[in-house]
Write an enzyme that holds these catalytic residues in place. Structure first.
Site, PDB file in Angstrom:
ATOM      1  N   LEU A 105      -1.521  11.212   4.370  1.00  0.00           N
ATOM      2  CA  LEU A 105      -2.233  11.246   5.641  1.00  0.00           C
ATOM      3  C   LEU A 105      -1.833  10.031   6.469  1.00  0.00           C
ATOM      4  O   LEU A 105      -2.149   8.899   6.108  1.00  0.00           O
ATOM      5  CB  LEU A 105      -3.749  11.248   5.420  1.00  0.00           C
ATOM      6  CG  LEU A 105      -4.416  12.530   4.919  1.00  0.00           C
ATOM      7  CD1 LEU A 105      -3.999  12.861   3.494  1.00  0.00           C
ATOM      8  CD2 LEU A 105      -5.938  12.389   4.995  1.00  0.00           C
ATOM      9  N   ILE A 162      -7.476   9.149  -2.185  1.00  0.00           N
ATOM     10  CA  ILE A 162      -6.764   7.954  -2.629  1.00  0.00           C
ATOM     11  C   ILE A 162      -6.588   6.996  -1.457  1.00  0.00           C
ATOM     12  O   ILE A 162      -6.088   7.377  -0.399  1.00  0.00           O
ATOM     13  CB  ILE A 162      -5.389   8.328  -3.215  1.00  0.00           C
ATOM     14  CG1 ILE A 162      -5.556   9.324  -4.363  1.00  0.00           C
ATOM     15  CG2 ILE A 162      -4.643   7.091  -3.693  1.00  0.00           C
ATOM     16  CD1 ILE A 162      -4.248   9.869  -4.890  1.00  0.00           C
ATOM     17  N   GLY A 192      -5.391   5.937   7.133  1.00  0.00           N
ATOM     18  CA  GLY A 192      -4.147   6.194   6.409  1.00  0.00           C
ATOM     19  C   GLY A 192      -4.381   6.272   4.917  1.00  0.00           C
ATOM     20  O   GLY A 192      -4.954   5.371   4.326  1.00  0.00           O
ATOM     21  N   SER A 193      -3.976   7.364   4.262  1.00  0.00           N
ATOM     22  CA  SER A 193      -4.337   7.522   2.861  1.00  0.00           C
ATOM     23  C   SER A 193      -3.542   8.655   2.237  1.00  0.00           C
ATOM     24  O   SER A 193      -2.498   9.066   2.729  1.00  0.00           O
ATOM     25  CB  SER A 193      -5.839   7.794   2.744  1.00  0.00           C
ATOM     26  OG  SER A 193      -6.183   8.927   3.529  1.00  0.00           O
ATOM     27  N   ARG A 194      -4.094   9.211   1.152  1.00  0.00           N
ATOM     28  CA  ARG A 194      -3.424  10.264   0.397  1.00  0.00           C
ATOM     29  C   ARG A 194      -4.487  11.126  -0.294  1.00  0.00           C
ATOM     30  O   ARG A 194      -5.544  10.631  -0.689  1.00  0.00           O
ATOM     31  CB  ARG A 194      -2.506   9.616  -0.632  1.00  0.00           C
ATOM     32  CG  ARG A 194      -1.803  10.555  -1.597  1.00  0.00           C
ATOM     33  CD  ARG A 194      -0.879   9.727  -2.473  1.00  0.00           C
ATOM     34  NE  ARG A 194      -0.185  10.496  -3.484  1.00  0.00           N
ATOM     35  CZ  ARG A 194       1.055  10.276  -3.862  1.00  0.00           C
ATOM     36  NH1 ARG A 194       1.742   9.293  -3.306  1.00  0.00           N
ATOM     37  NH2 ARG A 194       1.626  10.997  -4.797  1.00  0.00           N
TER      38      ARG A 194
END
Length: 247
Positions: A105, A162, A192-194
């Site tokens: 993301l 995450i 911002g991530s996953r």
């Protein structure tokens, strides 16, 4: 109750997951910055005012919370988040063979996360960890994360929120024992991530690395419910008996 548990409970109460144009946390972060921009404008600090206003607009955009068309086809497993598919690989989970799809993301993506399927959250585990760049493979194991185990009619699937290099907090709006619908909002990760999705080997993966997906509406996998053993035979027997009785 631990400090983190109290914080999570407070977060659920303060932020909520109410559908709308923006999650409530966006006002908490964005309005003060916008007020600073207004103050700078009144002081004729035009450059500073512009910076604050642009920053506020970015924050409001980051916390946007759009409605999504949720697929209704049986067996569809949807994406937990918006972003780009960076990993599709075979992977075991608790000694069970399966497949993992990882989605990165970026800061401009929607960061509200959604349940990939209808079911009950049987386990939710918070794991503290590092803040590696979310695109790195090690992020799935080493970064701070929330791990959800979801019991569905077809079996168990696992998905993760995450944290990344910039994202420093994973927020869940759900808890163990709650039932969720496919595509239902379950939390967010800031800046911002996953997200990772694990499904058993029987599931058919429908996406490839490099594809862009949307949370709640893009179908990542197909995993239909298998008919119970003997159900077909039972139905056939019942039909035969009925025919015999009629005759």
């Amino acid at each position: 109750m631990t400090m983190r548990a109290r914080g999570a409970k407070a977060a659920r109460g303060m932020l909520g997951s109410t559908p709308g144009s923006m999650v409530k946390e966006g006002y908490y972060f964005g309005v003060p910055v916008l007020l600073l921009g207004g103050g700078a404008y009144l002081l004729r600090w035009n450059v500073m005012a512009t910076v604050f206003v642009v920053l506020a607009l970015f924050i409001f955009s980051f916390f946007r919370n759009p409605e999504r068309a949720i697929p209704s086809e049986p067996g569809a497993v949807v994406s937990p988040g918006d972003g780009r598919v960076v990993v599709v690989t075979e992977e075991e989970h608790e000694r069970k063979p399966g497949k993992r799809v990882s989605i990165f993301l970026a800061v401009w993506n929607v960061h509200v996360n959604r349940s990939p399927a209808t079911g009950t959250i049987t386990k939710m585990e918070y794991r503290p960890g590092k803040f590696l760049a979310a695109m790195r493979e090690r992020a799935s194991l080493e970064n701070e994360q929330n791990i959800f185990t979801l019991s569905t009619d077809a079996g168990e699937i696992v998905f993760k929120q995450i944290a990344g290099l910039i994202a420093r907090r994973v927020v869940s709006w759900k808890k163990t024992g709650e039932k969720v619908a496919r595509g239902e909002r379950i939390g967010l990760v800031r800046f911002g991530s996953r997200v990772d999705l694990w499904v058993p080997k029987e599931a058919e993966i429908l996406v490839r690395v490099g594809e862009n997906v949307k949370g709640g509406s893009s179908v990542l996998a197909r995993w239909p419910v298998k008919p119970a053993a003997g159900s077909l035979d039972g139905a056939s027997t019942a039909t035969t008996d009925a025919n015999r009785f009629t005759a």
